[in-house]
Write an enzyme that holds these catalytic residues in place. Sequence first.
Site, PDB file in Angstrom:
ATOM      1  N   GLU A 177      82.409  48.897  76.166  1.00  0.00           N
ATOM      2  CA  GLU A 177      81.971  47.646  75.495  1.00  0.00           C
ATOM      3  C   GLU A 177      80.547  47.807  74.938  1.00  0.00           C
ATOM      4  O   GLU A 177      79.611  48.139  75.736  1.00  0.00           O
ATOM      5  CB  GLU A 177      82.240  46.506  76.093  1.00  0.00           C
ATOM      6  N   LYS A 182      86.571  40.656  69.446  1.00  0.00           N
ATOM      7  CA  LYS A 182      86.899  39.807  70.628  1.00  0.00           C
ATOM      8  C   LYS A 182      87.160  38.496  70.351  1.00  0.00           C
ATOM      9  O   LYS A 182      86.561  37.766  69.761  1.00  0.00           O
ATOM     10  CB  LYS A 182      85.645  40.041  71.722  1.00  0.00           C
ATOM     11  N   CYS A 211      86.443  43.676  77.566  1.00  0.00           N
ATOM     12  CA  CYS A 211      85.815  42.875  78.905  1.00  0.00           C
ATOM     13  C   CYS A 211      86.755  42.030  79.599  1.00  0.00           C
ATOM     14  O   CYS A 211      87.936  42.287  80.021  1.00  0.00           O
ATOM     15  CB  CYS A 211      84.386  42.257  78.874  1.00  0.00           C
TER      16      CYS A 211
END
Length: 510
Positions: free
Chosen positions: A274, A333, A383
């Site tokens: 990430e 995301k 994440c």
Amino acid sequence: MTDRVRDSGAAPARGRLGGLLAALLAGGASVFAFSPFGIFPLAVLSLAVLAGLAARESRARGGFALGFAWGLGAFLAGVSWLYVALNRYGGMPMPLAAFAILLFCAYLALFPAAVGALFVRFGRGAAWRRALLFAGLWIGAEVLRGWLFTGFPWLALGYSQTPPSPLAGYFSALGVYGVGGLVAFLGALVALSAWRNARAAAVTLGAILVVCGLGYGLGRVPWTAPTGKPLEVALIQTNIEQGLKWRPELLSDWLDGNARLVREHPADLVVLPETTLPLLADRLPDGYLEELAAPVAARGGDLVFGVFLRDARGAIYNAALSLGASPSQNYAKQHLVPFGEYSPPLFGWFYELVDIPMSDQTRGAPDQPPLRLGDQRVAINICYEDLFGRELIRSLPEATLMLNLSNLAWYGDSFAQPQHLQVARVRAMETGRPMLRSTNTGMTALVQPDGRVADVLPPFTQGALNLSVQGYEGLTPYARWGDSAALLLAVLALVVAGRPRGKTGVGSAI
């Protein structure tokens, strides 16, 4: 006479304080049920203490206090690593950071507090009825915690039951919340059963063996099957210290370092973590992305890496971008972190106290398809998105592999890394898919569909995990039903627990 009255009041007060302290310690001890310790029976015993203490209360507010104490102990022990992000890397003064974590943990403790209050208010009758009530309430509270204000389901109790727990087999059917409900049921049953009665004790032990035995059997069911050819993968761990990552004078070091790691670890699919490039993609040096992907494309493979993307409207996304033999694709995301990646309404003042780069991000669309990379369809999550199983199953049945890109350097050397790997193990079992993880500081790993960690890099080291991974197809029951199965289980438990009581034979004794 006055002294005697005072003494008689002091004893109950001491008893209440002792009960609250026991609940606090039991909650704190529950963290040892999770990774890295993995003493999974402690989850059952921890809730047994809470249920046993609450069963002796006569007023709902007493149950609320016990549940709150248990929750405060559990979350202060389990997620206090958030302090590192606020103080060490966010620049928040120590007293304010400590107070913020205390308030946050107090908020999380409200959910087990509600369980305690409702359990005392409505818990009557045989032990098995009260155990069902406790389990149904526990599922409802954890589902609500995982949804309210975008949700924070970290340390949902079911996560503690990864293999070798006999309850791990239920993940594929009931998901993490359903498994947490089973833990609550067993804990309450252990606490409330009449163990001095041999017959009742035998029934209780029999119920525990049935629950565990069924879980073991479910764990042997192959809900999904291999598909396509195995893929050679290199999962890279860059190990860039968070305090240095955003320093402009070191940017060229990080860009060169990422390119070097890609060159040194060729594979069909090479993955960087990430935000491995701490810069908007449109501000990278000319030709850098082509240079980064060239070694992978030359062998007919694909590179996936984390980077910030900006669209034509100027919106910024925490994204994964693919380059190589397959057409370039990206994933943005969807589930952002409040206070870290965006500011909730009325909380703009928070950013006057902390310094968090790229904290004004935009959510990606909820229906993004998996990336088509060669013969595989790879569903990306970034994440802590992998804490939301109901969101990950949107990519099924199309996805054959799950891939998580993370950067937990924000939390230093703490429980965050092993706890997050345990979350990935649960998602693999829920989806029946391998979960690949490429992280900055740990833990970079491959998790097989049965929850087994095939291989993992030591945290806080730089390197790559080179391995072969097999794609899977098919659907687990959880992939079909999502959290609906756990909610149905909770409703059934509450309905059965609330039915009019009559003669129940042996069950009345427990």
